[in-house]
Write a protein that holds these residues in place. Structure first.
Motif, PDB file in Angstrom:
ATOM      1  N   GLY A  40       0.460  -1.387  -0.214  1.00 41.24           N
ATOM      2  CA  GLY A  40      -0.099  -0.135   0.203  1.00 41.24           C
ATOM      3  C   GLY A  40       0.868   1.025  -0.136  1.00 41.24           C
ATOM      4  N   LEU A  41       2.368   0.868  -0.719  1.00 42.69           N
ATOM      5  CA  LEU A  41       3.082   2.269  -0.318  1.00 42.69           C
ATOM      6  C   LEU A  41       3.219   2.661  -1.989  1.00 42.69           C
ATOM      7  N   SER A  42       2.261   2.456  -2.821  1.00 44.44           N
ATOM      8  CA  SER A  42       2.627   3.518  -4.264  1.00 44.44           C
ATOM      9  C   SER A  42       2.132   4.696  -4.509  1.00 44.44           C
ATOM     10  N   ASP A  43       3.229   5.171  -5.008  1.00 38.26           N
ATOM     11  CA  ASP A  43       2.862   6.909  -5.768  1.00 38.26           C
ATOM     12  C   ASP A  43       2.809   7.233  -4.090  1.00 38.26           C
ATOM     13  N   THR A  44       4.188   7.180  -3.003  1.00 42.48           N
ATOM     14  CA  THR A  44       4.668   7.363  -1.692  1.00 42.48           C
ATOM     15  C   THR A  44       6.260   8.049  -2.196  1.00 42.48           C
ATOM     16  N   LEU A  45       6.445   8.842  -1.058  1.00 44.59           N
ATOM     17  CA  LEU A  45       8.093   9.295  -1.594  1.00 44.59           C
ATOM     18  C   LEU A  45       8.446   7.042  -0.970  1.00 44.59           C
ATOM     19  N   LEU A  46       7.671   7.142   0.622  1.00 39.47           N
ATOM     20  CA  LEU A  46       8.082   5.729   0.596  1.00 39.47           C
ATOM     21  C   LEU A  46       8.885   4.953   0.105  1.00 39.47           C
ATOM     22  N   ALA A  47       8.139   4.325  -0.992  1.00 36.53           N
ATOM     23  CA  ALA A  47       8.439   3.839  -1.716  1.00 36.53           C
ATOM     24  C   ALA A  47       9.628   3.958  -2.521  1.00 36.53           C
ATOM     25  N   LEU A  48      10.021   4.814  -2.657  1.00 41.32           N
ATOM     26  CA  LEU A  48      11.300   5.579  -3.198  1.00 41.32           C
ATOM     27  C   LEU A  48      12.799   5.626  -2.412  1.00 41.32           C
ATOM     28  N   ILE A  49      11.688   5.547  -0.879  1.00 39.64           N
ATOM     29  CA  ILE A  49      13.244   5.332   0.057  1.00 39.64           C
ATOM     30  C   ILE A  49      13.232   3.863   0.475  1.00 39.64           C
ATOM     31  N   LEU A  50      12.346   2.839   1.186  1.00 42.25           N
ATOM     32  CA  LEU A  50      12.428   2.096   1.061  1.00 42.25           C
ATOM     33  C   LEU A  50      13.286   0.911   0.736  1.00 42.25           C
ATOM     34  N   PRO A  51      13.166   0.563  -0.959  1.00 40.11           N
ATOM     35  CA  PRO A  51      14.206  -0.249  -1.502  1.00 40.11           C
ATOM     36  C   PRO A  51      15.805   0.042  -1.674  1.00 40.11           C
ATOM     37  N   ALA A  52      15.876   1.611  -1.153  1.00 37.21           N
ATOM     38  CA  ALA A  52      17.504   1.844  -1.714  1.00 37.21           C
ATOM     39  C   ALA A  52      18.318   1.564  -0.783  1.00 37.21           C
ATOM     40  N   ILE A  53      17.684   1.670   0.445  1.00 43.72           N
ATOM     41  CA  ILE A  53      18.065   1.261   2.063  1.00 43.72           C
ATOM     42  C   ILE A  53      19.383   0.399   1.849  1.00 43.72           C
ATOM     43  N   PRO A  54      18.865  -1.062   1.571  1.00 42.88           N
ATOM     44  CA  PRO A  54      19.812  -1.649   1.937  1.00 42.88           C
ATOM     45  C   PRO A  54      20.937  -1.579   0.326  1.00 42.88           C
ATOM     46  N   THR A  55      22.151  -2.016   0.435  1.00 40.57           N
ATOM     47  CA  THR A  55      23.250  -1.368  -0.242  1.00 40.57           C
ATOM     48  C   THR A  55      24.238  -2.479  -0.460  1.00 40.57           C
ATOM     49  N   ALA A  56      24.628  -3.373  -1.020  1.00 40.38           N
ATOM     50  CA  ALA A  56      25.569  -3.949  -1.688  1.00 40.38           C
ATOM     51  C   ALA A  56      26.851  -3.577  -1.259  1.00 40.38           C
ATOM     52  N   PHE A  57      26.813  -2.384  -1.970  1.00 36.61           N
ATOM     53  CA  PHE A  57      27.956  -1.951  -2.308  1.00 36.61           C
ATOM     54  C   PHE A  57      28.871  -1.827  -1.064  1.00 36.61           C
ATOM     55  N   GLY A  58      27.974  -0.208  -0.683  1.00 37.50           N
ATOM     56  CA  GLY A  58      28.045  -0.588   0.765  1.00 37.50           C
ATOM     57  C   GLY A  58      28.391  -0.822   2.019  1.00 37.50           C
ATOM     58  N   THR A  59      27.851  -1.954   2.053  1.00 35.81           N
ATOM     59  CA  THR A  59      27.904  -3.280   3.123  1.00 35.81           C
ATOM     60  C   THR A  59      30.018  -3.631   2.432  1.00 35.81           C
ATOM     61  N   PHE A  60      29.935  -3.979   1.440  1.00 37.60           N
ATOM     62  CA  PHE A  60      31.277  -4.205   0.816  1.00 37.60           C
ATOM     63  C   PHE A  60      32.412  -3.314   1.372  1.00 37.60           C
ATOM     64  N   LEU A  61      32.293  -2.181   1.541  1.00 44.28           N
ATOM     65  CA  LEU A  61      32.735  -1.167   1.927  1.00 44.28           C
ATOM     66  C   LEU A  61      33.434  -0.656   3.327  1.00 44.28           C
ATOM     67  N   MET A  62      32.507  -1.329   4.203  1.00 44.33           N
ATOM     68  CA  MET A  62      32.135  -1.655   5.343  1.00 44.33           C
ATOM     69  C   MET A  62      32.697  -1.810   6.203  1.00 44.33           C
ATOM     70  N   ARG A  63      32.737  -3.645   5.352  1.00 45.03           N
ATOM     71  CA  ARG A  63      33.326  -4.308   5.823  1.00 45.03           C
ATOM     72  C   ARG A  63      34.914  -4.636   5.535  1.00 45.03           C
ATOM     73  N   GLN A  64      35.058  -4.149   4.063  1.00 49.66           N
ATOM     74  CA  GLN A  64      36.935  -3.717   4.298  1.00 49.66           C
ATOM     75  C   GLN A  64      37.345  -2.838   5.321  1.00 49.66           C
ATOM     76  N   TYR A  65      36.107  -1.713   5.632  1.00 48.25           N
ATOM     77  CA  TYR A  65      36.443  -0.856   6.268  1.00 48.25           C
ATOM     78  C   TYR A  65      36.810  -1.307   8.166  1.00 48.25           C
ATOM     79  N   PHE A  66      36.102  -2.468   8.515  1.00 48.32           N
ATOM     80  CA  PHE A  66      36.249  -2.931   9.730  1.00 48.32           C
ATOM     81  C   PHE A  66      37.005  -3.784   9.747  1.00 48.32           C
ATOM     82  N   MET A  67      37.607  -4.090   8.385  1.00 49.80           N
ATOM     83  CA  MET A  67      38.828  -5.211   8.640  1.00 49.80           C
ATOM     84  C   MET A  67      39.606  -4.513   8.622  1.00 49.80           C
ATOM     85  N   GLY A  68      39.805  -3.327   8.520  1.00 47.42           N
ATOM     86  CA  GLY A  68      41.119  -2.445   8.552  1.00 47.42           C
ATOM     87  C   GLY A  68      41.644  -2.163   9.931  1.00 47.42           C
TER      88      GLY A  68
END
Length: 293
Positions: A152-180
């Protein structure tokens, strides 16, 4: 008796000519390559700014002139007349700001888990996360749209926000950062009785602020200019983001003024430029944080 006097010629040694310094061709090549890269990068931006300061008739003048000798700022006034620019900027700022913050938090937690926590299937799960980086958004837009509509979130700003929060690139970047980061901190915290969540929140999260800043700045710059997902997810004009609003400046069948369109593009670049200027120091700190380890 004739005495032969030996003449000793004392000649001063010749002063060697000042050796000419050979040009450092490696440095010259670097400067030339940097100049070419600067022209290729800044050339379209300067042309956009130049065209926005010309009238519509001068925009199609042949041969085109790069510098507007008689700047005309009426195109910027027409942008505000044709668009509700304040609403568009607020929508874009809300969407990109929440996405940036959400990616910073989720990427930091996921990166810490993949770097410091040991659990079954960690390597396989991380490989799956990395594999999602190779899947374009056009492939997943239909199932994501069906999920958003089912919630029930079609045509709302949440439809743009929620699917974009998970990030594979950000996860990879922070994993490498924590490993350092040193693992002794986690061992000391566990000896003191700290839980993994407390160790992350109180010890590692403050140290990971530069890396989180990189994720946030990159997320903001990317989603500020995003056009495809807002085009699919939103219908109402009150939910349009800035890139969608700028399309209407083209007019019916592209009959709008090119100067007005590029004036809107210049205005849309200002917030991203401001974020980059204020976040440049954090971006540099994050990129060079691991160089001294």
């Amino acid at each position: 008796m004739t005495t032969t006097t030996e003449r000793v010629s004392t000649r001063t040694p010749a002063v060697p000519a000042r050796s000419r310094r050979k040009p450092n061709w490696n440095l010259v090549l670097r400067i030339v390559l940097l100049m070419i890269a600067a022209v290729l990068t800044l050339g379209p931006v300067m042309w956009t700014l130049s065209t926005s300061l010309r009238s519509s008739s001068e925009s199609f003048k042949l041969p085109p002139s790069f510098f507007p000798w008689n700047p005309d700022f009426t195109s910027y006034a027409q942008v505000f007349q044709q668009l509700d620019i304040v609403l568009l900027v607020l929508n874009s700022a809300l969407v990109t700001g929440l996405i940036a913050v959400g990616q910073m938090v989720t990427a930091a937690m996921a990166g810490y888990a993949f770097a410091n926590l040991k659990f079954r299937g960690r390597g396989a799960l991380f490989s799956i996360v990395l594999a999602t980086m190779m899947v374009p958004v056009q492939v997943t837009i239909v199932p994501v749209f069906m999920l958003i509509r089912g919630m029930g979130l079609s045509d709302t700003l949440l439809a743009l926000i929620l699917p974009a929060i998970p990030t594979a690139f950000g996860t990879f970047l922070m994993r490498q950062y924590f490993m350092g980061l040193p693992t002794d901190l986690a061992e000391a915290a566990s000896i003191d009785g700290a839980t993994p969540w407390r160790t992350f929140r109180s010890v590692y999260a403050p140290l990971a602020v530069p890396g989180m800043a990189i994720v946030g700045i990159l997320a903001f710059n990317f989603h500020w200019n995003e056009f495809f997902r807002p085009l699919i997810m939103t219908i109402s004009e009150q939910n349009f983001t800035l890139p969608l609003g700028l399309v209407s400046l083209q007019g019916n069948l592209g009959t709008g003024s090119i100067s007005v369109v590029l004036a809107g593009v210049v205005l849309s670049m200002i917030p991203a430029l401001v974020v980059f200027i204020f976040g440049q120091r954090a971006l540099q700190d994050g990129l060079t944080a691991g160089s001294g380890k």
